[in-house]
Design a protein around this motif. Structure first.
Motif, mmCIF file in Angstrom:
data_model
loop_
_atom_site.group_PDB
_atom_site.id
_atom_site.type_symbol
_atom_site.label_atom_id
_atom_site.label_comp_id
_atom_site.label_asym_id
_atom_site.label_seq_id
_atom_site.Cartn_x
_atom_site.Cartn_y
_atom_site.Cartn_z
ATOM 1 N N MET A 178 0.845 -1.177 0.000
ATOM 2 C CA MET A 178 0.000 0.000 0.000
ATOM 3 C C MET A 178 0.889 1.238 0.000
ATOM 4 S SD MET A 178 -3.178 0.831 2.487
ATOM 5 C CE MET A 178 -2.410 1.664 3.835
ATOM 6 N N PHE A 179 0.401 2.295 -0.663
ATOM 7 C CA PHE A 179 1.133 3.547 -0.782
ATOM 8 C C PHE A 179 0.195 4.703 -0.451
ATOM 9 C CE2 PHE A 179 2.810 0.404 -3.700
ATOM 10 C CZ PHE A 179 4.150 0.393 -3.368
ATOM 11 N N THR A 180 0.760 5.917 -0.361
ATOM 12 C CA THR A 180 -0.051 7.084 -0.024
ATOM 13 C C THR A 180 -0.043 8.155 -1.103
ATOM 14 O OG1 THR A 180 1.739 8.294 1.049
ATOM 15 C CG2 THR A 180 0.470 6.752 2.415
ATOM 16 N N GLY A 181 0.861 8.049 -2.075
ATOM 17 C CA GLY A 181 0.946 9.071 -3.108
ATOM 18 C C GLY A 181 1.775 10.272 -2.714
ATOM 19 N N LEU A 182 2.530 10.157 -1.610
ATOM 20 C CA LEU A 182 3.459 11.206 -1.221
ATOM 21 C C LEU A 182 4.843 10.792 -1.707
ATOM 22 C CD1 LEU A 182 2.263 12.097 2.374
ATOM 23 C CD2 LEU A 182 1.570 13.072 0.195
ATOM 24 N N ASP A 210 11.197 -6.192 -1.824
ATOM 25 C CA ASP A 210 10.396 -5.077 -1.321
ATOM 26 C C ASP A 210 9.626 -4.409 -2.459
ATOM 27 O OD1 ASP A 210 11.316 -5.469 1.232
ATOM 28 O OD2 ASP A 210 12.611 -3.694 1.275
ATOM 29 N N SER A 211 8.458 -3.879 -2.116
ATOM 30 C CA SER A 211 7.638 -3.136 -3.076
ATOM 31 C C SER A 211 8.056 -1.672 -3.093
ATOM 32 C CB SER A 211 6.157 -3.218 -2.702
ATOM 33 O OG SER A 211 5.694 -4.543 -2.825
ATOM 34 N N LEU A 214 4.050 1.763 2.398
ATOM 35 C CA LEU A 214 3.657 2.368 3.670
ATOM 36 C C LEU A 214 3.911 1.406 4.830
ATOM 37 C CD1 LEU A 214 2.153 4.755 5.068
ATOM 38 C CD2 LEU A 214 0.044 3.470 4.691
ATOM 39 N N ARG A 215 4.541 1.907 5.867
ATOM 40 C CA ARG A 215 4.717 1.132 7.097
ATOM 41 C C ARG A 215 3.433 1.258 7.929
ATOM 42 N NH1 ARG A 215 9.178 4.523 8.375
ATOM 43 N NH2 ARG A 215 8.060 4.762 10.319
ATOM 44 N N LEU A 228 -0.876 8.448 7.179
ATOM 45 C CA LEU A 228 -1.461 8.349 5.840
ATOM 46 C C LEU A 228 -1.721 9.774 5.371
ATOM 47 C CD1 LEU A 228 -2.571 6.545 3.592
ATOM 48 C CD2 LEU A 228 -4.747 6.538 4.783
ATOM 49 N N GLY A 229 -0.708 10.394 4.767
ATOM 50 C CA GLY A 229 -0.798 11.805 4.406
ATOM 51 C C GLY A 229 -1.472 12.070 3.086
ATOM 52 N N GLY A 230 -1.489 11.110 2.180
ATOM 53 C CA GLY A 230 -2.127 11.297 0.881
ATOM 54 C C GLY A 230 -3.482 10.598 0.904
ATOM 55 N N HIS A 231 -3.593 9.536 0.099
ATOM 56 C CA HIS A 231 -4.782 8.693 0.163
ATOM 57 C C HIS A 231 -4.352 7.246 -0.082
ATOM 58 C CE1 HIS A 231 -4.707 9.190 -4.283
ATOM 59 N NE2 HIS A 231 -5.471 8.119 -4.331
ATOM 60 N N ILE A 232 -5.219 6.302 0.199
ATOM 61 C CA ILE A 232 -4.880 4.889 0.055
ATOM 62 C C ILE A 232 -4.702 4.552 -1.422
ATOM 63 C CG2 ILE A 232 -5.703 2.530 0.368
ATOM 64 C CD1 ILE A 232 -7.210 3.564 2.853
ATOM 65 N N MET A 233 -3.500 4.046 -1.731
ATOM 66 C CA MET A 233 -3.186 3.636 -3.104
ATOM 67 C C MET A 233 -2.592 2.232 -3.066
ATOM 68 S SD MET A 233 -1.501 7.212 -4.433
ATOM 69 C CE MET A 233 -0.447 6.318 -5.529
#
Length: 194
Positions: free
Chosen positions: A1-5, A38-39, A86-87, A92-97
């Motif tokens: 999962m990522f946040t887009g930051l 790792d992703s 994301l750890r 979660l500063g951006g949005h769920i990606m």
């Protein structure tokens, strides 16, 4: 999962293309934090680090990835937006990606608006159905807020910080971008459709 930051603006050192797919070698300060397997999001596309050396990592892109993303347009010297996964203890500063690209769009128009820049991207109807004004969208891995949307395109307003720290500030008209819509919208559609 990522946040887009975006955590780093990396640089493609080499692209090795064969009949089996492509391998990108990318220089980044984030390589020190990567391990094999790792992703990492590269322009919003979740890839797996298959090799990590001092200051670089390699990632493979299969045909499916090359067909569905703008990664095939990368070449040596191309800048890329990079984000580590994301750890669980991080904000979660951006949005769920997810790093799962929904489609490829293209830069259509740019206009200045004070210190901001309003950027308009074309997108396919299959992507635009999930895009709403003031909703979230990822463009080349950057979490953004939609400022306007119509049947053929959407717009976002970019502040100087975003323009300087990502690839978005250097895009030319027609430049391809990876698009990922808000995953929640897709789940809602499926559940309501039942």
């Amino acid at each position: 999962m990522f946040t887009g930051l975006v955590e780093d603006l990396g640089s493609v050192e080499a692209i090795e293309t064969t009949a089996d797919g492509a391998r990108a070698i990318i220089r980044t300060r984030l390589a020190a934090d990567l391990g094999l397997g790792d992703s990492i999001a590269v322009n919003g596309c979740c890839l797996t680090a298959t090799e990590v050396t001092d200051g670089t990592f390699a990632a493979d892109a299969m045909h499916e990835t090359l067909r569905r993303t703008a990664l095939g347009a990368l070449e040596a010297g191309s800048p890329v937006n990079l984000e580590l996964a994301l750890r669980a203890d991080a904000r979660l500063g951006g949005h769920i990606m997810q790093g799962h690209v929904d489609g490829v769009g293209a830069l259509r128009d740019v206009r200045e608006d004070g210190f901001a820049r309003v950027v308009t991207f074309t997108a396919e109807p299959a992507v635009l159905r999930y895009v709403v004004e003031k909703g979230s969208i990822a463009v080349s891995g950057v979490s953004l807020t939609v400022s306007a949307v119509d049947d053929e395109s959407f717009s976002v307003s970019l502040i100087p910080e975003t323009l300087d720290r990502t690839t978005l500030g250097a895009l030319a008209p027609g430049s391809p971008v990876n698009l990922e819509v808000d995953i929640v919208a897709k789940y809602v559609e499926k559940l309501v459709g039942r």
